[in-house]
Each structure stands twice: as structure tokens, then as C-alpha cells.
Design a protein around this motif. Structure first.
Motif, PDB file in Angstrom:
ATOM      1  N   VAL A 211     -27.452  20.050   8.270  1.00  0.00           N
ATOM      2  CA  VAL A 211     -27.719  19.070   9.031  1.00  0.00           C
ATOM      3  C   VAL A 211     -28.719  18.133   8.176  1.00  0.00           C
ATOM      4  CG1 VAL A 211     -28.753  17.870  10.987  1.00  0.00           C
ATOM      5  CG2 VAL A 211     -27.015  19.960  11.204  1.00  0.00           C
ATOM      6  N   GLU A 212     -29.702  18.762   7.276  1.00  0.00           N
ATOM      7  CA  GLU A 212     -30.835  18.094   7.048  1.00  0.00           C
ATOM      8  C   GLU A 212     -30.301  17.661   5.434  1.00  0.00           C
ATOM      9  OE1 GLU A 212     -34.009  17.266   7.537  1.00  0.00           O
ATOM     10  OE2 GLU A 212     -32.895  17.626   9.264  1.00  0.00           O
ATOM     11  N   TYR A 213     -29.324  18.304   4.858  1.00  0.00           N
ATOM     12  CA  TYR A 213     -28.700  17.755   3.619  1.00  0.00           C
ATOM     13  C   TYR A 213     -27.920  16.446   3.961  1.00  0.00           C
ATOM     14  CZ  TYR A 213     -25.836  17.391  -0.402  1.00  0.00           C
ATOM     15  OH  TYR A 213     -25.056  16.850  -1.562  1.00  0.00           O
ATOM     16  N   ILE A 214     -27.097  16.516   4.941  1.00  0.00           N
ATOM     17  CA  ILE A 214     -26.352  15.311   5.316  1.00  0.00           C
ATOM     18  C   ILE A 214     -27.373  14.327   5.525  1.00  0.00           C
ATOM     19  CG2 ILE A 214     -24.795  14.434   6.935  1.00  0.00           C
ATOM     20  CD1 ILE A 214     -23.541  16.378   5.005  1.00  0.00           C
ATOM     21  N   ARG A 215     -28.638  14.315   6.257  1.00  0.00           N
ATOM     22  CA  ARG A 215     -29.315  13.330   6.607  1.00  0.00           C
ATOM     23  C   ARG A 215     -30.052  12.901   5.269  1.00  0.00           C
ATOM     24  NH1 ARG A 215     -32.731  12.594  11.100  1.00  0.00           N
ATOM     25  NH2 ARG A 215     -32.364  14.697  11.817  1.00  0.00           N
ATOM     26  N   GLU A 216     -30.418  13.744   4.499  1.00  0.00           N
ATOM     27  CA  GLU A 216     -31.102  13.257   2.943  1.00  0.00           C
ATOM     28  C   GLU A 216     -30.057  12.405   2.503  1.00  0.00           C
ATOM     29  OE1 GLU A 216     -32.832  15.321  -1.005  1.00  0.00           O
ATOM     30  OE2 GLU A 216     -32.571  16.602   0.808  1.00  0.00           O
ATOM     31  N   ILE A 217     -28.820  12.722   2.235  1.00  0.00           N
ATOM     32  CA  ILE A 217     -28.055  11.954   1.236  1.00  0.00           C
ATOM     33  C   ILE A 217     -27.431  10.778   1.957  1.00  0.00           C
ATOM     34  CG2 ILE A 217     -25.593  12.328   0.369  1.00  0.00           C
ATOM     35  CD1 ILE A 217     -27.598  13.894  -1.111  1.00  0.00           C
ATOM     36  N   ALA A 218     -27.251  10.907   3.488  1.00  0.00           N
ATOM     37  CA  ALA A 218     -26.531   9.899   3.980  1.00  0.00           C
ATOM     38  C   ALA A 218     -27.429   9.328   5.257  1.00  0.00           C
ATOM     39  CB  ALA A 218     -25.134  10.262   4.530  1.00  0.00           C
ATOM     40  N   GLY A 219     -28.544   9.733   5.317  1.00  0.00           N
ATOM     41  CA  GLY A 219     -29.210   9.405   6.902  1.00  0.00           C
ATOM     42  C   GLY A 219     -29.224   7.860   6.989  1.00  0.00           C
ATOM     43  N   CYS A 220     -29.462   7.113   5.898  1.00  0.00           N
ATOM     44  CA  CYS A 220     -29.623   5.436   6.023  1.00  0.00           C
ATOM     45  C   CYS A 220     -28.377   4.625   6.056  1.00  0.00           C
ATOM     46  CB  CYS A 220     -30.617   5.150   5.193  1.00  0.00           C
ATOM     47  SG  CYS A 220     -29.973   5.287   3.371  1.00  0.00           S
ATOM     48  N   ARG A 221     -27.394   5.392   5.992  1.00  0.00           N
ATOM     49  CA  ARG A 221     -25.999   4.703   5.834  1.00  0.00           C
ATOM     50  C   ARG A 221     -25.426   4.543   7.269  1.00  0.00           C
ATOM     51  NH1 ARG A 221     -24.152   4.953   0.650  1.00  0.00           N
ATOM     52  NH2 ARG A 221     -23.074   3.195   1.313  1.00  0.00           N
ATOM     53  N   THR A 222     -24.687   3.385   7.435  1.00  0.00           N
ATOM     54  CA  THR A 222     -24.531   2.986   8.666  1.00  0.00           C
ATOM     55  C   THR A 222     -22.684   3.260   8.665  1.00  0.00           C
ATOM     56  OG1 THR A 222     -25.867   0.915   8.604  1.00  0.00           O
ATOM     57  CG2 THR A 222     -23.670   0.703   9.990  1.00  0.00           C
ATOM     58  N   VAL A 223     -22.323   3.915   9.894  1.00  0.00           N
ATOM     59  CA  VAL A 223     -21.131   4.487  10.126  1.00  0.00           C
ATOM     60  C   VAL A 223     -20.632   4.142  11.488  1.00  0.00           C
ATOM     61  CG1 VAL A 223     -21.216   6.279   8.311  1.00  0.00           C
ATOM     62  CG2 VAL A 223     -22.006   6.771  10.582  1.00  0.00           C
ATOM     63  N   PRO A 224     -19.378   4.051  11.676  1.00  0.00           N
ATOM     64  CA  PRO A 224     -18.753   4.003  12.981  1.00  0.00           C
ATOM     65  C   PRO A 224     -18.646   5.439  13.480  1.00  0.00           C
ATOM     66  CG  PRO A 224     -16.741   4.245  11.229  1.00  0.00           C
ATOM     67  CD  PRO A 224     -18.226   4.141  10.618  1.00  0.00           C
ATOM     68  N   VAL A 225     -19.159   5.293  14.860  1.00  0.00           N
ATOM     69  CA  VAL A 225     -19.187   6.486  15.656  1.00  0.00           C
ATOM     70  C   VAL A 225     -18.523   6.345  16.996  1.00  0.00           C
ATOM     71  CG1 VAL A 225     -20.684   7.959  16.967  1.00  0.00           C
ATOM     72  CG2 VAL A 225     -21.679   7.281  14.757  1.00  0.00           C
ATOM     73  N   GLU A 226     -17.548   7.174  17.500  1.00  0.00           N
ATOM     74  CA  GLU A 226     -16.847   7.413  18.693  1.00  0.00           C
ATOM     75  C   GLU A 226     -17.679   7.765  19.680  1.00  0.00           C
ATOM     76  OE1 GLU A 226     -13.244   9.371  18.374  1.00  0.00           O
ATOM     77  OE2 GLU A 226     -12.444   8.186  16.978  1.00  0.00           O
ATOM     78  N   LEU A 227     -17.639   7.080  21.004  1.00  0.00           N
ATOM     79  CA  LEU A 227     -18.441   7.479  22.195  1.00  0.00           C
ATOM     80  C   LEU A 227     -17.526   7.816  23.395  1.00  0.00           C
ATOM     81  CD1 LEU A 227     -21.528   5.065  21.980  1.00  0.00           C
ATOM     82  CD2 LEU A 227     -21.329   7.111  21.032  1.00  0.00           C
ATOM     83  N   GLY A 228     -17.629   9.107  23.924  1.00  0.00           N
ATOM     84  CA  GLY A 228     -16.694   9.618  24.585  1.00  0.00           C
ATOM     85  C   GLY A 228     -16.043  10.818  24.334  1.00  0.00           C
ATOM     86  N   SER A 229     -15.497  11.558  25.355  1.00  0.00           N
ATOM     87  CA  SER A 229     -14.932  12.983  24.653  1.00  0.00           C
ATOM     88  C   SER A 229     -13.586  12.942  24.182  1.00  0.00           C
ATOM     89  CB  SER A 229     -14.939  13.776  26.096  1.00  0.00           C
ATOM     90  OG  SER A 229     -13.823  13.089  27.239  1.00  0.00           O
TER      91      SER A 229
END
Length: 406
Positions: A211-229
Motif C-alpha cells: 500500500v505504501e509503495y502505491i502511495r509513494e509512486i501514485a499517491g498524488c495522481r487523480t483516478v476514477p473510483v467506483e462507489l458501490g458494491s
């Protein structure tokens, strides 16, 4: 040492005349004039405030054009205009050296909604900006405590598949030859789990994708997120947020009662080349009819309990599990009449049946459909043949990579 402004301007072409601002007739002459004026002000470097205002006007106007009708009908020229507007705005934001986060967010919007311009200049600009926007690292102990509490909360509420039913398992094969894979699985369209074929990936061999590696590499990048099951639910929606915000709100701090967040079916590796270096296209894709650059690579990152309803895709899929586990149920296209596809064109490739909680009075034939199932583990690759129905549920925090190919 060059200033940030000098570094940013070095990404642009040497002369303003080198920026191609020629568009077809769908883009009005007045808008083209505004684009040229903004570019001129940018290169002069004097009235950046006015340039910023012009850039925002360009973004707002083209944004309206991008949101008229269906996406496939949007003229690509409007996507080009939008990308240029985002480029000019992002560069303007760097003038005083303090708005890096907003500049990166602006570049990402151009990458998500626009199209590649000037040899992927938005990607190159983000790389420069990220060097000046390093996130603060959190201790691994802190991350571990968040993950443990998250797992406990979600596993109580969600049933896990304890074992796969005898005789219904998807077979596992270790590093089959290209000839064997083609003859025994590709041509007859038979699902199979391939083991040992991604062990060399940096993302896999070093358990690199924490999780921390993903945050370090991409944490500030904007992405589309699906909300809902699941995307078939009425309450399902999408929103834009940074990867860091997604991790904090939906990966580490998933609260009971809140919607599940899922970074699903997103071409993250085109947007963030640093992550693309951690994976490789499976060799078996060479058996396809198209070139390597026509293979669609998608990221699937989410907490425990994300669900992809039973559906089918128009291409073969190598679903690669990098982090966590997923339960997967597979049905042959021959079982389609028993799976009750949605009657609407929009969801014609999706079943109306909730696989793990079927409404048998309304869908009685579903219980007669033959299926295979598996739990896909880290480092394993599931071959899902074209048009094969598949249902997917994550059993814990999960990161998968899919390769769609013909």
C-alpha cells in the motif's frame, strides 16, 4: 540548479510556433485564437494570471463539449482542445512554485478526459512535477495497524469461500509451452490458471506493491473510483480522487455503512509509467492476432468485498493477481440461456443473477448452469476465454492486472 519554472518550460517545445494548434472546423476560430493567445502569454512568461484565466476558459468550454451525448460520439478534436487547456493551466500553476498538487491534478484530468498530445507531454510534465511534490512517508507499523483493523471489520460481515467444490476447480498448470497452451486451452476456449509465468515481475517477485509503495509512486495522481458494491446497483456511482485519498478512505479506513470504493478497469499503467515498469505482458499474448500496443492493460485495486457481477467480455483476458486473493466463478457461453442476461443493450453482457445469493424463484434455470470456480492467489494468472461468463469477488485487499487481447 534550474528553477522549477525552467524545468517545466524545458518540457515544452523550444518555440511557441512548434505547438500544433491546428484543428478541424468543429473548433471555432475564436477558440483557436484563444488557444494561441494563451500559448503566447505562456512563452512570454509575463502575464501568467491572464494566461491562467484563458486556460481555464478553454478547459470549461471543451469540458462542456466532452459531456454532450455518449463518449464514443465525442469528436477527438474536443479532447485535443481539453488537453491543451490542461497543459497551459498546469504550466501556469508552476510559475510561483507552490501549486504542484493542483498542477498534477490538472495534468491527470487532461490524461483521463483528453488525448495524448505533443509526444505525451502531460506525462513528461507530471514526472517533473512529482520530483517537487514528494509525499511524507508513514511508518510501516502505522500502516500495518490500519490494515489489520480493516481486515477484521470486513471479514466479519462478508462470507469467505472456505474451499472450492470438488470437481469444479479450474485446473492449474505450471509454465506450459506456447504450443501446449494454444492447443489445450486457447483453441478450445478452456479456462486455466497459469502458475510461474509472472514470478519475474518486479511487482511479484519482491512483493513490491505494498500500500505504501502505491502511495509513494501514485499517491498524488487523480483516478476514477467506483462507489458501490457492484456496477449494476442503482446507488452505484463514480468520482475522481487522488490515489492517496482512495487508499486512506477506502483501503485502510473502510467503515461499515460507507460504500465500497474500487479503482476498477482503469488504464493506470498508461497514466503512470513508473508502475508499468513493474509488470510485463504475458508471452502467451503473442498467440493473438494484434500487435502488443493493442493489448488493453487495466488495474483493479480495492478492499475486501469488491464485486464484479457475472458478465462476459469481447476479448480473451489474462487476469493476473498481484496482491491478495479473489474468488472467481466461470460459466461457458453455452450456459448463457440459464444466466439471464439483462435485456437492455447497455447491460446485455451482464447477468441479472446475484451469483452468491441467487433469486431462484425469478431465475430458476440458474441452479442448473454448470460452472467452474477458483481462488486466485498472488502470482497466479487466470486465462478467461472470450465470451466466458465470470463473477469476481475480492477476499482481502487486492490488486489485479488484466490483459485483454484478441
Amino acid at each position: 540548479m534550474p528553477t522549477i519554472w525552467a524545468e517545466v518550460m524545458a518540457v515544452l517545445p523550444p518555440k511557441v510556433e512548434d505547438i500544433n494548434l491546428t484543428f478541424n472546423k468543429i473548433v471555432s476560430e475564436s477558440l483557436v485564437f484563444l488557444l494561441k493567445q494563451a500559448a503566447m502569454l505562456l512563452y512570454e512568461g509575463q502575464d501568467i494570471a491572464e494566461c491562467l484565466q484563458m486556460s481555464q476558459t478553454i478547459i470549461d468550454y471543451s469540458w462542456e463539449k466532452l459531456n454532450v451525448g455518449t463518449w464514443k460520439d465525442v469528436d477527438k478534436e474536443w479532447r485535443r482542445v481539453f488537453s491543451h487547456g490542461c497543459l497551459f493551466k498546469a504550466v501556469c500553476l508552476c510559475k510561483d512554485g507552490s501549486a504542484f498538487r493542483e498542477a498534477i491534478e490538472t495534468c491527470d484530468k487532461g490524461l483521463l478526459m483528453g488525448m495524448a498530445i505533443m509526444d505525451n507531454i502531460l506525462i513528461r510534465l507530471v514526472k517533473v512535477l512529482q520530483n517537487h511534490n514528494k509525499p511524507k512517508k508513514r511508518s510501516l507499523e502505522d500502516v500495518g495497524s490500519h490494515q489489520n483493523s480493516c481486515h477484521k471489520r470486513l471479514q466479519v460481515a462478508l462470507p469467505l469461500i472456505k474451499e472450492i467444490r470438488t470437481g469444479m476447480e479450474v485446473p492449474r498448470v505450471h509454465c506450459p509451452s506456447l504450443e501446449r497452451f494454444r492447443a489445450q486451452y486457447l483453441i478450445p476456449h478452456k479456462p486455466v490458471i497459469l502458475q510461474g509465468i509472472v514470478d519475474h515481475w518486479p511487482a511479484v517477485k519482491d512483493s513490491k506493491w505494498s500500500v505504501e509503495y502505491i502511495r509513494e509512486i501514485a499517491g498524488c495522481r487523480t483516478v476514477p473510483v467506483e462507489l458501490g458494491s457492484r456496477y449494476t446497483d442503482e446507488a452505484w456511482s463514480q468520482t475522481l480522487m487522488t490515489v492517496g485519498e482512495f487508499i486512506d478512505k477506502y483501503i485502510l479506513q473502510q467503515e461499515e455503512g460507507n460504500p465500497i470504493g474500487y479503482l476498477a478497469q482503469h488504464q493506470l499503467f498508461e497514466q503512470i509509467p513508473e508502475l508499468r515498469q513493474d509488470i510485463h505482458i504475458p508471452d502467451y499474448c503473442c498467440l493473438g492476432d494484434k500487435d502488443e500496443d493493442e493489448i488493453t492493460i487495466n488495474a483493479w485495486f480495492g478492499p475486501t468485498g469488491t464485486v464484479s457481477p457475472l458478465h462476459q467480455d469481447p476479448q480473451h483476458n489474462f487476469l493476473t493477481q498481484v496482491v491478495g486473493q479473489k474468488y472467481i466463478r466461470l460459466y461457458s457461453p453455452e450456459e448463457t440461456p440459464k444466466l439471464y442476461p439483462h435485456p437492455t443493450h447497455l447491460l446485455h453482457n451482464t447477468s441479472q443473477v446475484d451469483v452468491e445469493n441467487p433469486d431462484l424463484p425469478n431465475y430458476p434455470e440458474f441452479q442448473l448452469a454448470n460452472f467452474q470456480e477458483c481462488i486466485l492467489n498472488p502470482g497466479e494468472v487466470l486465462f478467461i476465454p472470450v465470451k466466458y461468463w465470470h463473477y469476481v469477488r475480492s477476499l482481502n485487499i487486492s490488486f489485479s492486472v488484466s490483459f485483454w487481447w484478441s
